[in-house]
Design an enzyme around this catalytic site. Structure first.
Site, PDB file in Angstrom:
ATOM      1  N   CYS A   1     145.407   6.000  -1.044  1.00 29.59           N
ATOM      2  CA  CYS A   1     144.572   7.151  -0.650  1.00 29.59           C
ATOM      3  C   CYS A   1     145.436   8.415  -0.633  1.00 29.59           C
ATOM      4  O   CYS A   1     144.971   9.492  -1.016  1.00 29.59           O
ATOM      5  CB  CYS A   1     143.936   6.915   0.716  1.00 29.59           C
ATOM      6  SG  CYS A   1     142.489   5.827   0.672  1.00 29.59           S
TER       7      CYS A   1
ATOM      8  N   ASP B   1     152.723   2.146 -12.408  1.00 24.89           N
ATOM      9  CA  ASP B   1     153.299   1.379 -11.300  1.00 24.89           C
ATOM     10  C   ASP B   1     154.753   1.798 -11.127  1.00 24.89           C
ATOM     11  O   ASP B   1     155.482   2.018 -12.096  1.00 24.89           O
ATOM     12  CB  ASP B   1     153.204  -0.127 -11.598  1.00 24.89           C
ATOM     13  CG  ASP B   1     153.422  -0.969 -10.347  1.00 24.89           C
ATOM     14  OD1 ASP B   1     152.454  -1.593  -9.877  1.00 24.89           O
ATOM     15  OD2 ASP B   1     154.566  -0.986  -9.833  1.00 24.89           O
TER      16      ASP B   1
ATOM     17  N   HIS C   1     138.237   4.606  -0.799  1.00 22.81           N
ATOM     18  CA  HIS C   1     138.973   3.445  -0.297  1.00 22.81           C
ATOM     19  C   HIS C   1     138.088   2.202  -0.262  1.00 22.81           C
ATOM     20  O   HIS C   1     137.074   2.164   0.430  1.00 22.81           O
ATOM     21  CB  HIS C   1     139.528   3.707   1.106  1.00 22.81           C
ATOM     22  CG  HIS C   1     140.378   2.586   1.608  1.00 22.81           C
ATOM     23  ND1 HIS C   1     141.717   2.459   1.300  1.00 22.81           N
ATOM     24  CD2 HIS C   1     140.066   1.497   2.349  1.00 22.81           C
ATOM     25  CE1 HIS C   1     142.200   1.358   1.837  1.00 22.81           C
ATOM     26  NE2 HIS C   1     141.217   0.748   2.488  1.00 22.81           N
TER      27      HIS C   1
ATOM     28  N   ASN D   1     145.129  -8.674  -7.435  1.00 29.07           N
ATOM     29  CA  ASN D   1     145.526  -9.612  -6.389  1.00 29.07           C
ATOM     30  C   ASN D   1     144.614  -9.366  -5.197  1.00 29.07           C
ATOM     31  O   ASN D   1     144.468  -8.215  -4.758  1.00 29.07           O
ATOM     32  CB  ASN D   1     146.991  -9.386  -6.007  1.00 29.07           C
ATOM     33  CG  ASN D   1     147.923  -9.679  -7.171  1.00 29.07           C
ATOM     34  OD1 ASN D   1     147.702 -10.608  -7.930  1.00 29.07           O
ATOM     35  ND2 ASN D   1     148.965  -8.876  -7.323  1.00 29.07           N
TER      36      ASN D   1
ATOM     37  N   GLY E   1     148.477 -12.458  -2.928  1.00 30.99           N
ATOM     38  CA  GLY E   1     149.683 -11.644  -3.069  1.00 30.99           C
ATOM     39  C   GLY E   1     149.420 -10.149  -3.055  1.00 30.99           C
ATOM     40  O   GLY E   1     150.238  -9.370  -3.530  1.00 30.99           O
TER      41      GLY E   1
ATOM     42  N   HIS F   1     144.330  -1.455  -0.978  1.00 28.52           N
ATOM     43  CA  HIS F   1     143.377  -0.527  -1.607  1.00 28.52           C
ATOM     44  C   HIS F   1     143.171  -1.124  -2.996  1.00 28.52           C
ATOM     45  O   HIS F   1     144.141  -1.256  -3.756  1.00 28.52           O
ATOM     46  CB  HIS F   1     143.987   0.878  -1.677  1.00 28.52           C
ATOM     47  CG  HIS F   1     143.090   1.934  -2.265  1.00 28.52           C
ATOM     48  ND1 HIS F   1     142.852   3.152  -1.642  1.00 28.52           N
ATOM     49  CD2 HIS F   1     142.388   1.974  -3.434  1.00 28.52           C
ATOM     50  CE1 HIS F   1     142.053   3.890  -2.400  1.00 28.52           C
ATOM     51  NE2 HIS F   1     141.753   3.199  -3.498  1.00 28.52           N
TER      52      HIS F   1
ATOM     53  N   HIS G   1     143.059  -2.379  -6.507  1.00 25.32           N
ATOM     54  CA  HIS G   1     143.706  -1.874  -7.724  1.00 25.32           C
ATOM     55  C   HIS G   1     143.763  -2.975  -8.751  1.00 25.32           C
ATOM     56  O   HIS G   1     143.928  -4.153  -8.423  1.00 25.32           O
ATOM     57  CB  HIS G   1     145.109  -1.337  -7.424  1.00 25.32           C
ATOM     58  CG  HIS G   1     145.998  -2.292  -6.692  1.00 25.32           C
ATOM     59  ND1 HIS G   1     145.890  -2.518  -5.335  1.00 25.32           N
ATOM     60  CD2 HIS G   1     147.003  -3.101  -7.127  1.00 25.32           C
ATOM     61  CE1 HIS G   1     146.790  -3.403  -4.966  1.00 25.32           C
ATOM     62  NE2 HIS G   1     147.483  -3.789  -6.030  1.00 25.32           N
TER      63      HIS G   1
ATOM     64  N   HIS H   1     145.967  -4.105 -12.049  1.00 26.45           N
ATOM     65  CA  HIS H   1     147.178  -3.907 -12.833  1.00 26.45           C
ATOM     66  C   HIS H   1     146.776  -4.049 -14.305  1.00 26.45           C
ATOM     67  O   HIS H   1     146.222  -5.080 -14.694  1.00 26.45           O
ATOM     68  CB  HIS H   1     148.212  -4.998 -12.526  1.00 26.45           C
ATOM     69  CG  HIS H   1     148.658  -5.052 -11.094  1.00 26.45           C
ATOM     70  ND1 HIS H   1     149.890  -4.605 -10.691  1.00 26.45           N
ATOM     71  CD2 HIS H   1     148.046  -5.523  -9.978  1.00 26.45           C
ATOM     72  CE1 HIS H   1     150.023  -4.794  -9.382  1.00 26.45           C
ATOM     73  NE2 HIS H   1     148.920  -5.360  -8.920  1.00 26.45           N
TER      74      HIS H   1
HETATM   75  P1  AMP Z   1     149.808  -5.720  -5.270  1.00 26.86           P
HETATM   76  O1  AMP Z   1     150.958  -6.641  -4.966  1.00 26.86           O
HETATM   77  O2  AMP Z   1     148.822  -6.296  -6.223  1.00 26.86           O
HETATM   78  O3  AMP Z   1     149.184  -5.154  -4.008  1.00 26.86           O
HETATM   79  O4  AMP Z   1     150.446  -4.512  -6.071  1.00 26.86           O
HETATM   80  C1  AMP Z   1     150.887  -3.335  -5.485  1.00 26.86           C
HETATM   81  C2  AMP Z   1     151.609  -2.577  -6.570  1.00 26.86           C
HETATM   82  O5  AMP Z   1     151.748  -1.232  -6.162  1.00 26.86           O
HETATM   83  C3  AMP Z   1     153.022  -3.088  -6.894  1.00 26.86           C
HETATM   84  O6  AMP Z   1     153.084  -3.459  -8.267  1.00 26.86           O
HETATM   85  C4  AMP Z   1     153.917  -1.904  -6.556  1.00 26.86           C
HETATM   86  O7  AMP Z   1     154.985  -1.789  -7.458  1.00 26.86           O
HETATM   87  C5  AMP Z   1     152.951  -0.743  -6.660  1.00 26.86           C
HETATM   88  N1  AMP Z   1     153.277   0.428  -5.875  1.00 26.86           N
HETATM   89  C6  AMP Z   1     153.545   0.483  -4.552  1.00 26.86           C
HETATM   90  N2  AMP Z   1     153.743   1.761  -4.161  1.00 26.86           N
HETATM   91  C7  AMP Z   1     153.567   2.527  -5.258  1.00 26.86           C
HETATM   92  C8  AMP Z   1     153.617   3.931  -5.509  1.00 26.86           C
HETATM   93  N3  AMP Z   1     153.885   4.811  -4.536  1.00 26.86           N
HETATM   94  N4  AMP Z   1     153.397   4.362  -6.768  1.00 26.86           N
HETATM   95  C9  AMP Z   1     153.122   3.488  -7.753  1.00 26.86           C
HETATM   96  N5  AMP Z   1     153.049   2.154  -7.594  1.00 26.86           N
HETATM   97  C10 AMP Z   1     153.269   1.680  -6.356  1.00 26.86           C
END
Ligand code: AMP
Length: 117
Positions: A5, A28, A44, A82, A88, A93, A95, A97
């Site tokens: 957010c 990422d 959110h 995830n 995991g 929030h 997302h 990948h």
């Molecule tokens: P998850 O484990 O599926 O919740 O993935 C979270 C992802 O967010 C991970 O791949 C992190 O590398 C990525 N991440 C965390 N903080 C940031 C950020 N500030 N900017 C970009 N990616 C981020």
């Protein structure tokens, strides 16, 4: 307020790839493939389990556009979300990948390790 957010509100920086009124795609921070983009709804939503079909409809066409913009729409890519603790999920929030830019490995495809989970 959650970290994604804050990215939506530009309170913390991100490397933006694409956005529209409702969705945002950004790189990422710790890429696990040559292309590793996160795609989020700006509003959110905690996780996939909570998302509505109407948000997913918009997210689908936005994601297809991101893949085209990145030039992987024909070569292929992987989408992962995830969900929750066992899935995991580290950032609560929703997302997706988007991974691509080369032939991706699929760790569980050729081994028996999934049987140990
Ligand atoms: P998850 O484990 O599926 O919740 O993935 C979270 C992802 O967010 C991970 O791949 C992190 O590398 C990525 N991440 C965390 N903080 C940031 C950020 N500030 N900017 C970009 N990616 C981020």
């Amino acid at each position: 307020m959650c970290i994604f957010c804050k990215i939506v509100k530009s309170e913390i920086p991100s490397n933006k790839v694409d956005e529209n009124e409702d969705f945002l795609a950004f790189n990422d921070l710790y890429p696990k493939a040559p292309i590793h983009v996160l795609i989020i709804p700006k509003a959110h939503v905690e996780c996939f389990q909570d998302v509505t079909p109407s948000i997913m409809a918009g997210l689908t066409s936005f994601t297809q556009g991101v893949a085209s913009k990145l030039g992987v729409d024909k070569s292929g890519y992987r989408l992962i979300t995830n969900n929750g603790l066992d899935g995991g999920q580290e950032v609560n929030h929703l997302h997706f990948h988007l991974l691509g830019g080369g032939k991706l490995r699929w760790e569980h495809q050729h081994d028996e390790s999934h049987k140990n989970i």
